[in-house]
Design an enzyme around this catalytic site. Sequence first.
Site, PDB file in Angstrom:
ATOM      1  N   SER A   1       4.807  39.978 -19.484  1.00  0.00           N
ATOM      2  CA  SER A   1       6.175  39.436 -19.269  1.00  0.00           C
ATOM      3  C   SER A   1       6.939  39.398 -20.667  1.00  0.00           C
ATOM      4  O   SER A   1       7.094  40.141 -21.436  1.00  0.00           O
ATOM      5  CB  SER A   1       6.104  38.193 -18.746  1.00  0.00           C
ATOM      6  OG  SER A   1       7.095  37.673 -17.829  1.00  0.00           O
TER       7      SER A   1
ATOM      8  N   ASP B   1      24.584  47.659 -22.025  1.00  0.00           N
ATOM      9  CA  ASP B   1      23.366  47.995 -21.252  1.00  0.00           C
ATOM     10  C   ASP B   1      22.257  46.965 -21.055  1.00  0.00           C
ATOM     11  O   ASP B   1      21.236  47.058 -20.691  1.00  0.00           O
ATOM     12  CB  ASP B   1      22.701  49.319 -21.883  1.00  0.00           C
ATOM     13  CG  ASP B   1      23.398  50.719 -21.696  1.00  0.00           C
ATOM     14  OD1 ASP B   1      24.078  50.736 -20.834  1.00  0.00           O
ATOM     15  OD2 ASP B   1      23.018  51.459 -22.634  1.00  0.00           O
TER      16      ASP B   1
ATOM     17  N   ASP C   1       5.951  42.856  -7.785  1.00  0.00           N
ATOM     18  CA  ASP C   1       6.453  41.786  -8.607  1.00  0.00           C
ATOM     19  C   ASP C   1       7.888  41.548  -8.283  1.00  0.00           C
ATOM     20  O   ASP C   1       8.721  42.458  -8.393  1.00  0.00           O
ATOM     21  CB  ASP C   1       6.581  42.534 -10.088  1.00  0.00           C
ATOM     22  CG  ASP C   1       6.754  41.576 -11.228  1.00  0.00           C
ATOM     23  OD1 ASP C   1       7.525  40.753 -10.801  1.00  0.00           O
ATOM     24  OD2 ASP C   1       6.334  41.843 -12.411  1.00  0.00           O
TER      25      ASP C   1
ATOM     26  N   HIS D   1       3.473  39.768 -10.252  1.00  0.00           N
ATOM     27  CA  HIS D   1       3.877  39.601 -11.675  1.00  0.00           C
ATOM     28  C   HIS D   1       2.565  39.134 -12.380  1.00  0.00           C
ATOM     29  O   HIS D   1       2.675  39.690 -13.731  1.00  0.00           O
ATOM     30  CB  HIS D   1       5.020  38.566 -11.810  1.00  0.00           C
ATOM     31  CG  HIS D   1       5.743  38.326 -13.315  1.00  0.00           C
ATOM     32  ND1 HIS D   1       6.088  39.283 -13.827  1.00  0.00           N
ATOM     33  CD2 HIS D   1       5.717  37.366 -14.160  1.00  0.00           C
ATOM     34  CE1 HIS D   1       6.549  39.241 -15.045  1.00  0.00           C
ATOM     35  NE2 HIS D   1       6.104  38.039 -15.268  1.00  0.00           N
TER      36      HIS D   1
END
Length: 255
Positions: free
Chosen positions: A103, A185, A208, A236
């Site tokens: 993560s 972006d 996830d 996740h």
Amino acid sequence: TSITSAKVQVNGVNLHYQQTGEGSHAVLLLPGMLGSGQTDFGPQLKSMNKQLFTIVAWDPRGYGKSIPPSRDFPPDFFERDAKDAVDLMQALKFKKFSLLGWSDGGITALIAAAKYPTLIHKLVVWGANASVTQEDVRIYNGIRDVSKWSEKVRKPLEEMYGHKYFAKTCEAWVDGISHFAENSDGNICQELLPDIKCPTFIIHGEKDCLVPQAHAEYIHKHVKGSRLLLMPEGKHNLHLRFAEDFNRQVEDFLR
């Protein structure tokens, strides 16, 4: 082998870490948002091969037992964590090491691998992203209020931090990471991905709900020669939920 805990001063803060194993291949585990070695990597500290690896799990500044200082989220917090992580491993006298980042820890690991290529042996990331979209911001706002989290996820963090620090830091994290969406972006570290030269393994849980799969595919596409593994039942926290399978895949890659 037992797991030892200690603190070492790095970049003006006392960073807490746990260490186990006596293998020649050093591996640093990098936790996610609000995470620590203790809360995020129990099955890895316990069960990864301790003959092959020396495993270190760190608590980034402001997380776990690396308090004080309190955690904050300046625009460069991922770069700061990357420098802290690398400098911690050097303070522990590891000349070269691999990174396992989950993560937020995966983002930190991507940056570290790009910026300190001579120090990083191999890289594994899961649940990581190199940019923040408007969809991501919507997801993050969905976890802003920790009282709505499931008790299973909330409880260990409340025990570690107390409710007030936990709730306040989660809100600050949502604000901090959402700022990246304002960049062109939504960039966090996209431009660094081509600089990653070490063997890289990206794992993603197809279920996830915090990090959409497009993020894993983007990283895979832009890190030359990387491998991507999709786990159909993975969410996740796939390294906790499917610890045995995860550990085996990662150990095979690190060998």
